[in-house]
Design a protein around this motif. Structure first.
Motif, PDB file in Angstrom:
ATOM      1  N   ASP A   1      -2.846   0.829  -6.523  1.00 16.40           N
ATOM      2  CA  ASP A   1      -3.542   1.514  -5.439  1.00 16.40           C
ATOM      3  C   ASP A   1      -2.612   1.605  -4.226  1.00 16.40           C
ATOM      4  N   CYS A   2      -1.569   2.412  -4.389  1.00 17.09           N
ATOM      5  CA  CYS A   2      -0.666   2.584  -3.250  1.00 17.09           C
ATOM      6  C   CYS A   2      -0.192   4.033  -3.189  1.00 17.09           C
ATOM      7  N   LYS A   3       0.124   4.424  -1.997  1.00 18.66           N
ATOM      8  CA  LYS A   3       0.632   5.780  -1.786  1.00 18.66           C
ATOM      9  C   LYS A   3       2.118   5.814  -2.104  1.00 18.66           C
ATOM     10  N   ILE A   4       2.563   6.986  -2.557  1.00 12.83           N
ATOM     11  CA  ILE A   4       3.971   7.191  -2.839  1.00 12.83           C
ATOM     12  C   ILE A   4       4.511   8.177  -1.809  1.00 12.83           C
ATOM     13  N   ILE A   5       5.580   7.783  -1.154  1.00 11.84           N
ATOM     14  CA  ILE A   5       6.213   8.653  -0.162  1.00 11.84           C
ATOM     15  C   ILE A   5       7.608   9.013  -0.670  1.00 11.84           C
ATOM     16  N   LEU A   6       7.907  10.303  -0.632  1.00 11.01           N
ATOM     17  CA  LEU A   6       9.242  10.782  -0.973  1.00 11.01           C
ATOM     18  C   LEU A   6       9.907  11.209   0.331  1.00 11.01           C
ATOM     19  N   CYS A   7      11.105  10.720   0.595  1.00  9.49           N
ATOM     20  CA  CYS A   7      11.758  11.038   1.862  1.00  9.49           C
ATOM     21  C   CYS A   7      13.194  11.483   1.620  1.00  9.49           C
ATOM     22  N   SER A   8      13.722  12.160   2.616  1.00 10.54           N
ATOM     23  CA  SER A   8      15.086  12.660   2.506  1.00 10.54           C
ATOM     24  C   SER A   8      15.641  12.950   3.885  1.00 10.54           C
ATOM     25  N   ASP A   9      16.959  12.851   3.991  1.00  8.98           N
ATOM     26  CA  ASP A   9      17.613  13.265   5.224  1.00  8.98           C
ATOM     27  C   ASP A   9      18.264  14.634   5.038  1.00  8.98           C
ATOM     28  N   MET A  10      17.900  15.299   3.953  1.00  9.85           N
ATOM     29  CA  MET A  10      18.439  16.622   3.668  1.00  9.85           C
ATOM     30  C   MET A  10      17.625  17.674   4.404  1.00  9.85           C
ATOM     31  N   TYR A  11      18.083  18.916   4.341  1.00  7.41           N
ATOM     32  CA  TYR A  11      17.371  20.010   4.994  1.00  7.41           C
ATOM     33  C   TYR A  11      15.923  20.037   4.512  1.00  7.41           C
ATOM     34  N   PRO A  12      15.001  20.389   5.385  1.00  6.62           N
ATOM     35  CA  PRO A  12      13.597  20.465   4.974  1.00  6.62           C
ATOM     36  C   PRO A  12      13.381  21.365   3.754  1.00  6.62           C
ATOM     37  N   ILE A  13      14.173  22.399   3.618  1.00  5.22           N
ATOM     38  CA  ILE A  13      13.981  23.303   2.484  1.00  5.22           C
ATOM     39  C   ILE A  13      14.275  22.598   1.162  1.00  5.22           C
TER      40      ILE A  13
ATOM     41  N   LYS B   1       0.811  -1.222   0.000  1.00  2.83           N
ATOM     42  CA  LYS B   1       0.000   0.000   0.000  1.00  2.83           C
ATOM     43  C   LYS B   1       0.840   1.266   0.000  1.00  2.83           C
ATOM     44  N   VAL B   2       2.144   1.128   0.238  1.00  2.00           N
ATOM     45  CA  VAL B   2       3.025   2.296   0.291  1.00  2.00           C
ATOM     46  C   VAL B   2       4.334   1.954  -0.408  1.00  2.00           C
ATOM     47  N   VAL B   3       4.778   2.868  -1.251  1.00  2.00           N
ATOM     48  CA  VAL B   3       6.080   2.737  -1.899  1.00  2.00           C
ATOM     49  C   VAL B   3       6.841   4.018  -1.579  1.00  2.00           C
ATOM     50  N   SER B   4       8.082   3.878  -1.119  1.00  2.00           N
ATOM     51  CA  SER B   4       8.843   5.075  -0.765  1.00  2.00           C
ATOM     52  C   SER B   4      10.121   5.169  -1.595  1.00  2.00           C
ATOM     53  N   PHE B   5      10.509   6.398  -1.857  1.00  2.00           N
ATOM     54  CA  PHE B   5      11.715   6.683  -2.621  1.00  2.00           C
ATOM     55  C   PHE B   5      12.475   7.794  -1.931  1.00  2.00           C
ATOM     56  N   ASP B   6      13.779   7.659  -1.899  1.00  2.00           N
ATOM     57  CA  ASP B   6      14.618   8.746  -1.424  1.00  2.00           C
ATOM     58  C   ASP B   6      14.636   9.824  -2.506  1.00  2.00           C
TER      59      ASP B   6
END
Length: 160
Positions: free
Chosen positions: A132-144, A17-22
Protein backbone atom coordinates in the motif's frame (compact mmCIF):
# COMPACT_ATOMS: atom_id res chain seq x y z
CA UNK A 1 19.73 -2.21 -5.42
CA UNK A 2 18.18 -5.46 -6.53
CA UNK A 3 14.56 -6.60 -6.61
CA UNK A 4 14.94 -8.66 -3.42
CA UNK A 5 16.65 -5.82 -1.56
CA UNK A 6 13.77 -3.44 -2.25
CA UNK A 7 11.19 -6.03 -1.24
CA UNK A 8 13.10 -6.78 1.99
CA UNK A 9 13.13 -3.08 2.87
CA UNK A 10 9.39 -2.83 2.22
CA UNK A 11 8.71 -5.97 4.29
CA UNK A 12 10.78 -4.68 7.21
CA UNK A 13 9.27 -1.19 7.02
CA UNK A 14 5.54 -1.54 6.39
CA UNK A 15 5.17 2.15 7.27
CA UNK A 16 6.76 3.14 3.92
CA UNK A 17 4.08 4.92 1.91
CA UNK A 18 6.10 6.18 -1.06
CA UNK A 19 8.71 4.50 -3.23
CA UNK A 20 10.52 6.55 -5.86
CA UNK A 21 12.55 5.55 -8.89
CA UNK A 22 14.59 7.58 -11.31
CA UNK A 23 13.40 7.15 -14.86
CA UNK A 24 16.56 7.21 -16.95
CA UNK A 25 19.10 4.48 -16.34
CA UNK A 26 16.74 2.85 -13.83
CA UNK A 27 13.28 2.33 -15.30
CA UNK A 28 14.35 3.15 -18.84
CA UNK A 29 17.59 2.26 -20.53
CA UNK A 30 18.93 3.82 -23.70
CA UNK A 31 20.46 2.07 -26.65
CA UNK A 32 23.18 4.71 -26.79
CA UNK A 33 26.19 5.19 -24.53
CA UNK A 34 26.03 8.98 -24.21
CA UNK A 35 22.90 11.14 -24.39
CA UNK A 36 24.61 13.15 -27.14
CA UNK A 37 24.62 10.01 -29.33
CA UNK A 38 20.96 10.84 -29.99
CA UNK A 39 22.12 13.99 -31.81
CA UNK A 40 24.31 11.89 -34.11
CA UNK A 41 21.39 9.56 -34.78
CA UNK A 42 19.25 12.56 -35.68
CA UNK A 43 21.78 13.74 -38.22
CA UNK A 44 22.21 10.32 -39.79
CA UNK A 45 18.48 9.70 -39.92
CA UNK A 46 17.45 12.98 -41.56
CA UNK A 47 20.40 14.71 -43.21
CA UNK A 48 17.95 16.62 -45.39
CA UNK A 49 16.90 18.69 -42.36
CA UNK A 50 20.35 20.27 -42.23
CA UNK A 51 21.97 22.83 -44.47
CA UNK A 52 24.51 21.26 -46.84
CA UNK A 53 27.21 23.18 -44.97
CA UNK A 54 26.34 21.55 -41.64
CA UNK A 55 28.21 18.30 -40.96
CA UNK A 56 27.45 15.80 -38.21
CA UNK A 57 30.05 17.19 -35.80
CA UNK A 58 28.79 20.72 -36.48
CA UNK A 59 25.25 19.70 -35.57
CA UNK A 60 26.27 17.84 -32.40
CA UNK A 61 28.39 20.80 -31.29
CA UNK A 62 25.67 23.32 -32.09
CA UNK A 63 23.05 21.32 -30.18
CA UNK A 64 25.32 21.01 -27.14
CA UNK A 65 26.18 24.70 -27.27
CA UNK A 66 22.49 25.64 -27.53
CA UNK A 67 21.75 23.62 -24.40
CA UNK A 68 24.62 25.26 -22.47
CA UNK A 69 23.39 28.71 -23.58
CA UNK A 70 19.81 27.90 -22.57
CA UNK A 71 20.94 26.64 -19.16
CA UNK A 72 23.09 29.74 -18.60
CA UNK A 73 20.15 31.99 -19.54
CA UNK A 74 17.84 30.07 -17.20
CA UNK A 75 20.29 30.46 -14.36
CA UNK A 76 20.65 34.19 -14.99
CA UNK A 77 16.86 34.64 -15.15
CA UNK A 78 15.58 32.14 -12.58
CA UNK A 79 18.55 31.02 -10.50
CA UNK A 80 18.42 27.41 -11.76
CA UNK A 81 19.58 25.48 -14.79
CA UNK A 82 16.28 23.79 -15.69
CA UNK A 83 15.35 24.20 -19.35
CA UNK A 84 12.87 22.80 -21.81
CA UNK A 85 13.48 21.55 -25.31
CA UNK A 86 11.86 24.78 -26.55
CA UNK A 87 14.41 26.82 -24.56
CA UNK A 88 17.25 24.88 -26.16
CA UNK A 89 15.97 25.09 -29.72
CA UNK A 90 15.29 28.81 -29.31
CA UNK A 91 19.09 29.21 -29.09
CA UNK A 92 19.63 27.62 -32.52
CA UNK A 93 19.60 29.71 -35.67
CA UNK A 94 16.55 29.17 -37.86
CA UNK A 95 18.78 30.17 -40.77
CA UNK A 96 20.99 27.11 -40.32
CA UNK A 97 18.56 24.67 -38.74
CA UNK A 98 14.92 23.77 -39.27
CA UNK A 99 14.34 23.94 -35.55
CA UNK A 100 10.71 22.81 -35.30
CA UNK A 101 11.35 19.73 -37.41
CA UNK A 102 14.57 18.97 -35.56
CA UNK A 103 12.80 19.23 -32.23
CA UNK A 104 10.22 16.66 -33.36
CA UNK A 105 12.99 14.45 -34.71
CA UNK A 106 14.87 14.62 -31.41
CA UNK A 107 11.80 13.45 -29.55
CA UNK A 108 11.32 10.55 -31.98
CA UNK A 109 14.98 9.56 -31.70
CA UNK A 110 14.82 9.74 -27.88
CA UNK A 111 11.74 7.54 -27.89
CA UNK A 112 13.38 5.04 -30.24
CA UNK A 113 16.51 4.95 -28.07
CA UNK A 114 14.61 4.08 -24.88
CA UNK A 115 13.49 0.69 -23.68
CA UNK A 116 12.00 -0.54 -20.46
CA UNK A 117 14.23 -2.21 -17.87
CA UNK A 118 12.31 -5.47 -17.33
CA UNK A 119 13.61 -6.03 -13.78
CA UNK A 120 12.48 -2.62 -12.56
CA UNK A 121 9.21 -2.98 -14.45
CA UNK A 122 8.53 -6.31 -12.67
CA UNK A 123 9.47 -4.67 -9.37
CA UNK A 124 7.00 -1.82 -9.95
CA UNK A 125 4.22 -4.28 -10.74
CA UNK A 126 5.04 -6.35 -7.66
CA UNK A 127 5.04 -3.27 -5.41
CA UNK A 128 1.79 -2.04 -6.94
CA UNK A 129 0.04 -5.37 -6.31
CA UNK A 130 1.47 -6.20 -2.88
CA UNK A 131 2.09 -2.97 -0.96
CA UNK A 132 0.00 0.00 0.00
CA UNK A 133 2.40 2.64 -1.21
CA UNK A 134 2.55 5.16 -3.98
CA UNK A 135 5.13 4.90 -6.72
CA UNK A 136 6.82 8.07 -7.89
CA UNK A 137 8.87 8.24 -11.08
CA UNK A 138 11.25 11.20 -11.23
CA UNK A 139 13.81 12.60 -13.60
CA UNK A 140 16.08 15.56 -14.10
CA UNK A 141 15.60 15.25 -17.85
CA UNK A 142 13.46 17.51 -20.01
CA UNK A 143 9.77 17.34 -19.11
CA UNK A 144 9.02 15.95 -22.56
CA UNK A 145 11.15 12.90 -21.74
CA UNK A 146 8.76 12.19 -18.90
CA UNK A 147 5.96 12.07 -21.46
CA UNK A 148 7.95 9.50 -23.41
CA UNK A 149 8.28 7.45 -20.26
CA UNK A 150 4.57 7.52 -19.59
CA UNK A 151 3.81 6.54 -23.18
CA UNK A 152 6.09 3.53 -22.81
CA UNK A 153 4.53 2.59 -19.49
CA UNK A 154 1.03 2.90 -20.97
CA UNK A 155 2.12 0.62 -23.79
CA UNK A 156 2.93 -1.98 -21.16
CA UNK A 157 -0.41 -1.25 -19.45
CA UNK A 158 1.08 -0.39 -16.09
CA UNK A 159 -1.43 1.67 -14.07
CA UNK A 160 0.37 4.24 -11.94
Amino acid sequence: MLFGDVINILEENRCIKVVSFDIFDTLLFRTCIKPTDVFMRMYRKKKDLFSEHVKEDDWVGARQTAERMARRAAFESYGNYEVTLDDIYAKLSDDLFRTEELKRLELRCEEEACFLNPEIYRLLIYIRKNYDCKIILCSDMYPICLIICFLIIQFYEFPL
